[in-house]
Write a protein that holds these residues in place. Structure first.
Motif, PDB file in Angstrom:
ATOM      1  N   ARG A  42      25.673  31.290  94.989  1.00 17.65           N
ATOM      2  CA  ARG A  42      26.270  32.549  94.576  1.00 17.65           C
ATOM      3  C   ARG A  42      24.792  33.707  94.903  1.00 17.65           C
ATOM      4  O   ARG A  42      24.931  34.736  95.341  1.00 17.65           O
ATOM      5  CB  ARG A  42      26.208  32.324  92.779  1.00 17.65           C
ATOM      6  N   LEU A  43      23.750  32.647  95.097  1.00 15.13           N
ATOM      7  CA  LEU A  43      22.212  33.755  95.574  1.00 15.13           C
ATOM      8  C   LEU A  43      22.291  33.428  97.281  1.00 15.13           C
ATOM      9  O   LEU A  43      21.059  33.970  97.084  1.00 15.13           O
ATOM     10  CB  LEU A  43      20.960  32.948  94.483  1.00 15.13           C
ATOM     11  N   ALA A  44      23.127  33.464  98.066  1.00 12.38           N
ATOM     12  CA  ALA A  44      22.668  32.934  99.405  1.00 12.38           C
ATOM     13  C   ALA A  44      22.385  34.670  99.607  1.00 12.38           C
ATOM     14  O   ALA A  44      21.478  34.331 100.894  1.00 12.38           O
ATOM     15  CB  ALA A  44      23.873  33.028  99.795  1.00 12.38           C
ATOM     16  N   ASP A  45      22.787  35.662  98.830  1.00 12.97           N
ATOM     17  CA  ASP A  45      23.024  37.137 100.210  1.00 12.97           C
ATOM     18  C   ASP A  45      22.073  37.789  98.831  1.00 12.97           C
ATOM     19  O   ASP A  45      21.687  38.698  99.287  1.00 12.97           O
ATOM     20  CB  ASP A  45      23.940  37.386  99.218  1.00 12.97           C
ATOM     21  N   ALA A  46      20.813  37.116  98.188  1.00 16.18           N
ATOM     22  CA  ALA A  46      20.122  37.155  97.857  1.00 16.18           C
ATOM     23  C   ALA A  46      18.777  38.001  98.304  1.00 16.18           C
ATOM     24  O   ALA A  46      18.190  37.339  99.297  1.00 16.18           O
ATOM     25  CB  ALA A  46      19.089  36.512  96.487  1.00 16.18           C
ATOM     26  N   PRO A  47      18.480  39.096  98.256  1.00 19.53           N
ATOM     27  CA  PRO A  47      17.447  39.532  99.826  1.00 19.53           C
ATOM     28  C   PRO A  47      15.904  39.076  98.742  1.00 19.53           C
ATOM     29  O   PRO A  47      15.075  39.067  99.759  1.00 19.53           O
ATOM     30  CB  PRO A  47      17.348  41.300  99.049  1.00 19.53           C
ATOM     31  N   THR A  48      16.253  37.881  98.817  1.00 20.05           N
ATOM     32  CA  THR A  48      14.786  37.614  98.005  1.00 20.05           C
ATOM     33  C   THR A  48      14.126  36.190  98.414  1.00 20.05           C
ATOM     34  O   THR A  48      15.553  36.009  99.036  1.00 20.05           O
ATOM     35  CB  THR A  48      13.933  37.208  96.986  1.00 20.05           C
ATOM     36  N   ARG A 107      21.175  38.585  88.611  1.00 18.02           N
ATOM     37  CA  ARG A 107      21.883  38.682  87.198  1.00 18.02           C
ATOM     38  C   ARG A 107      23.435  39.070  88.305  1.00 18.02           C
ATOM     39  O   ARG A 107      24.002  38.519  87.778  1.00 18.02           O
ATOM     40  CB  ARG A 107      20.556  39.435  86.348  1.00 18.02           C
ATOM     41  N   ALA A 108      23.355  40.255  89.184  1.00 17.36           N
ATOM     42  CA  ALA A 108      24.690  41.165  89.688  1.00 17.36           C
ATOM     43  C   ALA A 108      24.688  40.284  90.762  1.00 17.36           C
ATOM     44  O   ALA A 108      26.565  40.439  90.357  1.00 17.36           O
ATOM     45  CB  ALA A 108      23.668  42.259  89.978  1.00 17.36           C
ATOM     46  N   LEU A 109      24.516  38.867  91.203  1.00 16.31           N
ATOM     47  CA  LEU A 109      24.893  37.702  92.080  1.00 16.31           C
ATOM     48  C   LEU A 109      25.649  36.498  91.225  1.00 16.31           C
ATOM     49  O   LEU A 109      26.769  36.560  92.110  1.00 16.31           O
ATOM     50  CB  LEU A 109      23.625  37.594  93.294  1.00 16.31           C
ATOM     51  N   LEU A 110      24.806  36.514  90.035  1.00 17.06           N
ATOM     52  CA  LEU A 110      25.366  35.620  89.667  1.00 17.06           C
ATOM     53  C   LEU A 110      26.200  35.811  89.120  1.00 17.06           C
ATOM     54  O   LEU A 110      27.693  35.416  88.681  1.00 17.06           O
ATOM     55  CB  LEU A 110      25.110  35.028  88.587  1.00 17.06           C
ATOM     56  N   GLY A 111      27.086  37.576  87.809  1.00 18.59           N
ATOM     57  CA  GLY A 111      28.092  37.413  87.850  1.00 18.59           C
ATOM     58  C   GLY A 111      28.896  36.953  86.390  1.00 18.59           C
ATOM     59  O   GLY A 111      27.677  36.182  85.506  1.00 18.59           O
ATOM     60  N   LEU A 123      27.321  33.957  84.319  1.00 19.58           N
ATOM     61  CA  LEU A 123      26.145  33.584  84.874  1.00 19.58           C
ATOM     62  C   LEU A 123      26.620  32.517  85.920  1.00 19.58           C
ATOM     63  O   LEU A 123      25.815  31.644  86.794  1.00 19.58           O
ATOM     64  CB  LEU A 123      24.740  33.142  84.406  1.00 19.58           C
ATOM     65  N   GLY A 124      27.250  32.782  86.605  1.00 24.10           N
ATOM     66  CA  GLY A 124      27.866  32.021  88.087  1.00 24.10           C
ATOM     67  C   GLY A 124      27.735  30.677  87.680  1.00 24.10           C
ATOM     68  O   GLY A 124      28.609  29.512  88.829  1.00 24.10           O
ATOM     69  N   VAL A 125      27.904  30.320  86.457  1.00 21.15           N
ATOM     70  CA  VAL A 125      28.048  28.333  85.973  1.00 21.15           C
ATOM     71  C   VAL A 125      29.662  28.669  86.395  1.00 21.15           C
ATOM     72  O   VAL A 125      30.275  28.262  85.562  1.00 21.15           O
ATOM     73  CB  VAL A 125      27.027  28.576  85.333  1.00 21.15           C
TER      74      VAL A 125
END
Length: 246
Positions: free
Chosen positions: A105-111, A226-230, A233-235
């Motif tokens: 889910r967080l693979a596209d996070a900018p950090t 948080r936005a990427l998790l959806g 929380l993406g769980v």
């Protein structure tokens, strides 16, 4: 003393329980499929709140929020998806399937996003020396005051545990002792305590400016995560199989 929001409705599936320290973290975590609980950076109060739940009322437990950096390579805004949490010589593993799902889910996070252990403590770790010692003792990448409590609660109820923590103060940065304690029981900042610390000169304006800058970077990254998790929380809902992990 507690923030609880269950957005699934009485007949919906159990939510993911988001365990936080700060009220701002709880507000960011809230959303469909999520219930939140926070205790203002007080692990013992958090234990009492969790013990007070008549039933777990959740399908998984996630510790989410900001953290202190222990890995010297991490900077404010870097994200740690916990592979486990240690405290008092005991390590609680995060559920590997959940960890993998969160990482996707967080693979596209900018950090930067790293998979590593975190460590839970009963009192804030303030100095770079103390952070370095804790890093040497545990190998953890970050430190917070909720993840170990959340993990123990999850383990006690046979629920999957996970954690997403964003670095605020890096390993080489000291936290002002007075500011670390300037929280109300509900996790809101205690502005009067901050002003009092400044008046007593137990906190410097420069230190507050640096902390504000680090905090801004950390919360911006947490919001993007948080936005990427959806939803939830993406769980992933791994069903009854995960409830047998205890």
């Amino acid at each position: 003393m507690i923030v609880v929001e269950d957005t699934t409705g009485p007949r919906g599936p159990h939510p993911v329980l988001a365990v936080t320290g700060l009220a701002r973290e709880a507000r960011l975590a809230a959303g469909p499929g999520v219930a939140t609980v926070g205790a203002g950076g007080n692990p013992e109060r958090l234990r009492d709140l969790l013990r007070g739940r008549a039933a777990p009322g959740c399908r998984a437990v996630m510790s989410i929020g900001i953290a202190g950096g222990l890995d010297p390579d991490l900077v404010p805004g870097d994200v740690v998806v916990a592979t486990g949490v240690s405290a008092g010589g005991v390590r609680h593993p995060a559920h590997p399937q959940v960890v993998a799902a969160l990482a996707r889910r967080l693979a596209d996070a900018p950090t930067r996003v790293v998979l590593a252990d975190v460590v839970g403590v009963e009192a804030a770790i303030l100095s770079p020396h103390a952070k370095a010692r804790l890093r040497d003792e545990t190998g953890a990448a970050a430190v917070d005051m909720e993840s170990h409590v959340a993990a123990a609660f999850a383990e006690a109820h046979g629920l999957p545990f996970c954690a997403v923590r964003v670095v605020c103060d890096p390993a080489d940065r000291a936290l002002p002792a007075a500011i670390a304690k300037a929280l109300k029981p509900d996790g809101e900042p205690d502005i009067l305590a901050v002003l009092s610390a400044l008046a007593r000169r137990s906190a410097s304006v420069g230190g507050l400016v640096r902390l504000a800058r680090d905090s801004s970077a950390a919360f911006a990254a947490l919001g993007r995560c948080r936005a990427l998790l959806g939803v939830g929380l993406g769980v992933p809902d791994l069903g009854e199989l995960l409830r047998d992990v205890a």
